[in-house]
Design a protein around this motif. Structure first.
Motif, short mmCIF file in Angstrom:
data_model
loop_
_atom_site.label_atom_id
_atom_site.label_comp_id
_atom_site.label_asym_id
_atom_site.label_seq_id
_atom_site.Cartn_x
_atom_site.Cartn_y
_atom_site.Cartn_z
N UNK A 133 -54.83 9.68 -25.40
CA UNK A 133 -54.12 10.37 -24.32
C UNK A 133 -52.63 10.44 -24.68
N UNK A 134 -52.33 10.30 -25.94
CA UNK A 134 -50.95 10.15 -26.36
C UNK A 134 -50.29 11.50 -26.68
N UNK A 179 -47.71 15.78 -30.28
CA UNK A 179 -46.50 16.53 -30.63
C UNK A 179 -46.00 16.19 -32.02
N UNK A 180 -46.12 14.92 -32.37
CA UNK A 180 -45.67 14.50 -33.71
C UNK A 180 -46.53 15.17 -34.79
N UNK A 181 -47.85 15.17 -34.60
CA UNK A 181 -48.72 15.79 -35.61
C UNK A 181 -48.44 17.30 -35.67
N UNK A 182 -48.18 17.90 -34.52
CA UNK A 182 -47.86 19.34 -34.51
C UNK A 182 -46.60 19.61 -35.32
N UNK A 204 -38.45 22.53 -30.31
CA UNK A 204 -38.41 23.41 -29.13
C UNK A 204 -39.78 24.04 -28.90
N UNK A 205 -40.46 24.40 -29.97
CA UNK A 205 -41.81 24.98 -29.83
C UNK A 205 -42.78 23.98 -29.23
N UNK A 206 -42.65 22.72 -29.65
CA UNK A 206 -43.54 21.68 -29.13
C UNK A 206 -43.27 21.45 -27.63
N UNK A 207 -42.00 21.38 -27.26
CA UNK A 207 -41.67 21.16 -25.84
C UNK A 207 -42.17 22.34 -24.99
N UNK A 208 -41.98 23.55 -25.49
CA UNK A 208 -42.45 24.73 -24.75
C UNK A 208 -43.98 24.76 -24.67
N UNK A 217 -38.05 12.92 -28.34
CA UNK A 217 -39.43 13.22 -27.93
C UNK A 217 -40.26 13.59 -29.16
N UNK A 218 -41.53 13.28 -29.12
CA UNK A 218 -42.49 13.66 -30.17
C UNK A 218 -42.00 13.23 -31.55
#
Ligand code: NIG
Ligand code: FE
Length: 407
Positions: free
Chosen positions: A327-328, A333-336, A345-349, A386-387
């Motif tokens: 559930x992490x 986001x890190x793997x992305x 910014x893409x990950x946050x969006x 983040x991420x």
């Protein structure tokens, strides 16, 4: 009831990303306001901007200081199988012995072992473990959570799962019927099971327990021809439709889903050039699930190509006991970022605006703009952490509809 949240050092409103409908996002689309205030009236954002521009009418109203911390929209988790019973940790070990997803399923493991355990579990037992999972999601900053059925595989047990999902009120829950997840164990052939699902759709509608429907389009599971019939019937009942597609093999699932007006296509690991072209010009949201890809050790989706061609993308944990037992959000986001070359910014969006589109909730959540639900998280440090720092939560407080649910 009006509350003014003030002393926000950086407020990531994502207004720009919302205006661009989640496509081709750049850092400026995070639309950061320095020294911000947010006015919340009855759970909705009534005003947001620089504190020094706060209109006079809000002076003297109830104030909450966020003590110089940063704020961003609550995360939207748009694809989970959060309600299940049992444990499949031994399968994880089997994978290291070289067994594939299909081989594990043929040996009686996989989805069907979770189905057996979930059928045996009472509503109360499922609720107990679901509430634990909800609490984990809240700690991660999730304020909107999608939950699928799909571990019942008969009408009674599918509805049992959806009923448990509906009862949760600590965050916004969107429920999705996923009867066509795998062949029910008592059915002699998957085609026979599929026909029974088409009939069950009427009862699912009548129960009012499902907001939308999903199907697993995959070799040895459900065909795109079946998906077409399923979508048509579901849409005639007023359901929005989504698909798990192109996860383990290439197929025409993307074409069928987009032709039928699906809201999202999820997984998308095996895509051809024509699929990428199609996804980038359609209204569909591409949902990436890098942790499932990591656990299954399959190729990541061509995220860079999709994003650069203009596709709208979302990220998700796909939380389930088999292919993605995590559930992490930070890990996703890190793997992305690391493996799929998505920028921050893409990950946050993707976790906010993109995912709000995947749930057809873009007018309600995903960005901090006037009129939307006051769902936001307060970070303990800077948003650039983040991420990045997996295992260390950056989430200090979570507000859902303007009320603190976690501190
Ligand atoms: O999204 N792809 C199909 N369904 C799930 C896996 C569910 C399971 O293995 O229990 C998924 O990966
Ligand atoms: Fe899934």
């Amino acid at each position: 009831m009006i509350t003014v949240f003030k002393n926000i050092s950086e407020c990531l409103t994502l207004e720009g990303a919302f205006k661009k409908e989640g496509r081709k996002i750049q850092e400026e689309d995070l639309s950061i306001i320095q020294n911000a205030s947010i006015v919340v009236n009855n759970g909705r954002i009534e005003w947001i901007g620089e504190s020094k521009k706060l209109p006079k009418q809000y002076r003297g109203k109830k104030e909450i200081s966020l003590k110089g911390l940063s704020v961003l929209p609550g995360f939207v988790e748009c694809h989970t199988h959060s309600i299940f019973s049992g444990n499949r940790s031994q399968e994880f070990e089997m994978k290291f012995q070289g067994k594939t997803y299909a081989e594990i399923a043929q040996a009686g493991g996989g989805i069907l072992s979770t189905v057996r355990a979930t059928r045996k579990a009472s509503e109360k037992e499922l609720m107990g473990s679901f509430l634990g999972s909800v609490s984990n999601f809240l700690k991660q900053g999730v304020t909107t959570l999608e939950v699928k059925s799909g571990y019942g595989l008969d009408l009674k047990n599918e509805l049992k799962i959806l009923k448990v999902a509906r009862k949760c009120k600590s965050l916004r829950v969107i429920t999705t019927y996923l009867g066509p997840h795998a062949k029910a164990p008592e059915s002699t052939h998957i085609d026979q099971y599929f026909e029974s699902i088409l009939e069950d759709l009427d009862a699912v509608k009548k129960s009012k327990l499902a907001d939308r429907v999903d199907i697993f389009i995959e070799k040895n599971y459900f065909s795109s021809e079946q998906a077409k019939r399923y979508f048509k019937k579901a849409q005639s009942l007023g359901f929005k439709v989504v698909s798990h597609t192109n996860q383990l093999n290439p197929s025409d699932g993307v074409f069928v889903s987009t032709d039928c007006g699906a809201v999202s296509c999820d997984h998308l690991n095996y895509l051809e050039e024509k699929d990428i072209q199609r996804l980038s010009v359609s209204h569909v949201t591409c949902v990436f699930i890098p942790t499932a890809d990591f656990y299954l050790k399959i190729p990541y989706p061509p995220a860079r190509k999709l994003i650069d061609s203009g596709a709208r993308v979302a990220l998700s944990t796909d939380f389930n006991p088999g292919s993605s037992p995590t559930q992490d959000l930070n890990f996703v986001g890190l793997v992305a970022r690391r493996e799929m070359k998505m920028n921050l910014a893409e990950v946050i969006s993707a976790w906010t605006v993109g995912a709000s589109y995947a749930l057809s909730l873009e007018k309600e959540v995903g960005s901090l703009t006037v009129g939307k639900s006051a769902d936001f998280v307060v970070l303990s440090g800077g948003w650039r952490d983040l991420f990045y720092r997996v295992g260390i939560s950056q989430i200090q407080q979570v507000y859902y509809k303007g009320r603190k649910t976690l501190k």
